[in-house]
Write a protein that holds these residues in place. Structure first.
Motif, PDB file in Angstrom:
ATOM      1  N   GLN A  74      -6.356  -5.367  -1.079  1.00 42.98           N
ATOM      2  CA  GLN A  74      -5.377  -5.555  -0.009  1.00 42.98           C
ATOM      3  C   GLN A  74      -5.934  -6.405   1.133  1.00 42.98           C
ATOM      4  O   GLN A  74      -5.240  -7.286   1.657  1.00 42.98           O
ATOM      5  CB  GLN A  74      -4.910  -4.186   0.501  1.00 42.98           C
ATOM      6  CG  GLN A  74      -4.063  -3.440  -0.521  1.00 42.98           C
ATOM      7  CD  GLN A  74      -3.690  -2.043  -0.056  1.00 42.98           C
ATOM      8  OE1 GLN A  74      -4.428  -1.406   0.702  1.00 42.98           O
ATOM      9  NE2 GLN A  74      -2.561  -1.541  -0.519  1.00 42.98           N
ATOM     10  N   ALA A 221      -2.472  -1.671  -5.264  1.00 46.66           N
ATOM     11  CA  ALA A 221      -2.540  -2.493  -4.052  1.00 46.66           C
ATOM     12  C   ALA A 221      -1.225  -3.222  -3.820  1.00 46.66           C
ATOM     13  O   ALA A 221      -0.692  -3.238  -2.693  1.00 46.66           O
ATOM     14  CB  ALA A 221      -3.694  -3.490  -4.156  1.00 46.66           C
ATOM     15  N   LEU A 225       1.422  -2.410  -0.777  1.00 54.49           N
ATOM     16  CA  LEU A 225       1.778  -3.446   0.190  1.00 54.49           C
ATOM     17  C   LEU A 225       3.283  -3.682   0.222  1.00 54.49           C
ATOM     18  O   LEU A 225       3.875  -3.857   1.297  1.00 54.49           O
ATOM     19  CB  LEU A 225       1.044  -4.746  -0.149  1.00 54.49           C
ATOM     20  CG  LEU A 225      -0.482  -4.712   0.028  1.00 54.49           C
ATOM     21  CD1 LEU A 225      -1.099  -6.014  -0.446  1.00 54.49           C
ATOM     22  CD2 LEU A 225      -0.838  -4.458   1.491  1.00 54.49           C
ATOM     23  N   PHE A 249      -1.190  -6.327   5.686  1.00 59.27           N
ATOM     24  CA  PHE A 249      -2.034  -6.274   4.491  1.00 59.27           C
ATOM     25  C   PHE A 249      -3.439  -5.814   4.864  1.00 59.27           C
ATOM     26  O   PHE A 249      -4.017  -4.940   4.220  1.00 59.27           O
ATOM     27  CB  PHE A 249      -2.113  -7.667   3.845  1.00 59.27           C
ATOM     28  CG  PHE A 249      -0.947  -8.013   2.955  1.00 59.27           C
ATOM     29  CD1 PHE A 249       0.297  -7.437   3.150  1.00 59.27           C
ATOM     30  CD2 PHE A 249      -1.099  -8.937   1.935  1.00 59.27           C
ATOM     31  CE1 PHE A 249       1.375  -7.762   2.341  1.00 59.27           C
ATOM     32  CE2 PHE A 249      -0.033  -9.280   1.111  1.00 59.27           C
ATOM     33  CZ  PHE A 249       1.210  -8.691   1.318  1.00 59.27           C
ATOM     34  N   GLN A 252      -3.508  -2.073   6.019  1.00 55.14           N
ATOM     35  CA  GLN A 252      -3.408  -1.154   4.889  1.00 55.14           C
ATOM     36  C   GLN A 252      -4.702  -1.151   4.077  1.00 55.14           C
ATOM     37  O   GLN A 252      -5.171  -0.095   3.622  1.00 55.14           O
ATOM     38  CB  GLN A 252      -2.228  -1.543   3.990  1.00 55.14           C
ATOM     39  CG  GLN A 252      -0.862  -1.315   4.605  1.00 55.14           C
ATOM     40  CD  GLN A 252      -0.559   0.143   4.844  1.00 55.14           C
ATOM     41  OE1 GLN A 252      -0.807   0.994   4.000  1.00 55.14           O
ATOM     42  NE2 GLN A 252      -0.026   0.451   6.018  1.00 55.14           N
ATOM     43  N   GLY A 253      -5.280  -2.330   3.905  1.00 57.68           N
ATOM     44  CA  GLY A 253      -6.527  -2.411   3.150  1.00 57.68           C
ATOM     45  C   GLY A 253      -7.667  -1.686   3.835  1.00 57.68           C
ATOM     46  O   GLY A 253      -8.420  -0.929   3.191  1.00 57.68           O
ATOM     47  N   SER A 268      -0.222   4.578   1.551  1.00 56.59           N
ATOM     48  CA  SER A 268       0.655   3.466   1.915  1.00 56.59           C
ATOM     49  C   SER A 268       1.570   3.954   3.023  1.00 56.59           C
ATOM     50  O   SER A 268       1.409   5.057   3.543  1.00 56.59           O
ATOM     51  CB  SER A 268       1.460   2.985   0.705  1.00 56.59           C
ATOM     52  OG  SER A 268       2.286   1.889   1.060  1.00 56.59           O
TER      53      SER A 268
END
Length: 380
Positions: A74, A221, A225, A249, A252-253, A268
């Motif tokens: 991500q 992933a 996203l 992105f 979240q990663g 998520s």
């Protein structure tokens, strides 16, 4: 939701603490609340279950390692500024996948609802067939506990909408389970949770493990996203806040990378929690941060009470969650909108039920991209 991912319940609470804080601080949306997500949990289980026994120490280590891999993918996509690609992937993919995942959730809870033993990793049609064959062995106590919990949640939600209906329903389910005699009548209990903050994780960095989880990690992933950005955009349409998909992105990663080292599985955005956050009047990401801190306080003070919670009551709550996952209104719109959207929805939905979940995500995404390219190449 941790049970859907195949990990102990406390890992779901851990995932509602660390990733929520990191995603809120480094993401783009002021209202998006991350944490455990039902579709993600389903794919995590499907990816790791063939590699280790669910709930075992090795399984948990692989799940947390998978979370790290998801986060790295991500962040890489965000740094490569590929957020614009989300515009070309139809939301229909998520609608189709979550509808299929909802049916799989119901299927996974049948053994808890009916109090029977069922083999893991069986196709959903085979599982339903086994349940029908074992009708004489159904446990009426677990069925009653499940139905009472569901009915309580619906009634509280209908007549006391401002009250925590799911929590109150689980209290009633717990009381009923104790009244029925608990374990004496084969009503399995969740068990006491450790009253500790998220502990450090032991990850697996072997080449063989990463080779096995890479495909699943990329699928999770992408799904994570798509879900997070879709939720953030839907709220942005109301709040008129500027939204940066690339920054989302990265946020979240980072939440998954940091979370993987603190006993959190892949997370998520949550539409329910994000919507509540916005409607409650949140103005900054600190609202999500404080919600995570409150969960930490609850974990430290009330975790032992889970020792009396019947698994069948939890199954009742998950059935309601599964029902709400099926977006009937959007499905009807999709089926009426166009043949291409209908094709994407049906393909993703059927693939989710009949084939590997990771492959189902890839199929939906690729079909959506191909159909978009065909439209672009033939302008009116």
């Amino acid at each position: 939701l941790a049970l859907l991912a195949g990990v102990p319940v406390e890992y779901g609470l851990y995932t509602a603490i660390v990733p929520v804080i990191i995603a809120a601080l480094f993401g783009s949306s002021h209202h998006l609340v991350s944490g455990p997500a039902t579709p993600i949990a389903i794919v995590v289980f499907a990816t790791i279950a063939p590699l280790a026994v669910p709930g075992s120490e090795k399984y948990i280590s692989l799940v947390l390692t998978l979370t790290l891999a998801v986060g790295l993918f991500q962040v890489a996509l965000g740094l490569a500024r590929l957020g614009a690609l989300v515009n070309f992937i139809s939301h229909t993919v998520i609608v189709g996948f979550t509808a299929g995942a909802a049916i799989l959730i119901v299927t996974s809870q049948l053994k808890h609802i009916f109090g029977i033993w069922l083999p893991n990793n069986e196709p959903f049609l085979a599982t339903w067939g086994l349940v029908a064959e074992m009708a004489p062995e159904w446990n009426l106590y677990t069925i009653a506990t499940t139905l009472t919990t569901m009915a309580s949640a619906l009634l509280f939600g209908r007549y006391l909408p401002r009250w925590p209906n799911l929590l109150l329903a689980m209290v009633i389910g717990t009381a009923l389970g104790l009244l029925f005699g608990g374990e004496a009548n084969h009503i399995h209990l969740v068990g006491a949770l450790p009253s500790t903050l998220p502990p450090l994780s032991l990850l697996d960095f072997s080449f063989e493990t990463w080779q096995q989880i890479t495909s699943g990690a990329l699928a999770i992933a992408i799904l994570g996203l798509l879900e997070a950005v879709s939720i953030a955009r839907s709220i942005t349409n109301q709040s008129h806040q500027r939204h940066d998909a690339n920054q989302e992105f990265i946020g979240q990663g980072l939440s998954n990378i940091v979370g993987s080292f603190f006993s959190s599985y892949a997370s998520s955005g949550s539409f329910t929690r994000s919507g509540l956050n916005y409607r409650a009047g949140a103005k900054t990401p600190l609202a999500a941060v404080f919600s995570a801190l409150f969960i930490a306080v609850i974990l430290l003070t009330m975790a032992p009470l889970a020792a009396y919670l019947p698994v069948s009551a939890v199954a009742g709550i998950l059935l309601l969650v599964a029902w709400k996952m099926i977006d009937f209104r959007n499905i009807m719109v999709i089926l009426k909108a166009s043949r291409s959207d209908t094709a994407v929805f049906l393909t993703t939905f059927i693939a989710t039920l009949l084939v590997d979940l990771t492959f189902a995500i890839y199929v939906g995404v690729m079909l959506s991209l191909v159909l978009d390219m065909i439209r672009i190449s033939h302008p009116s």
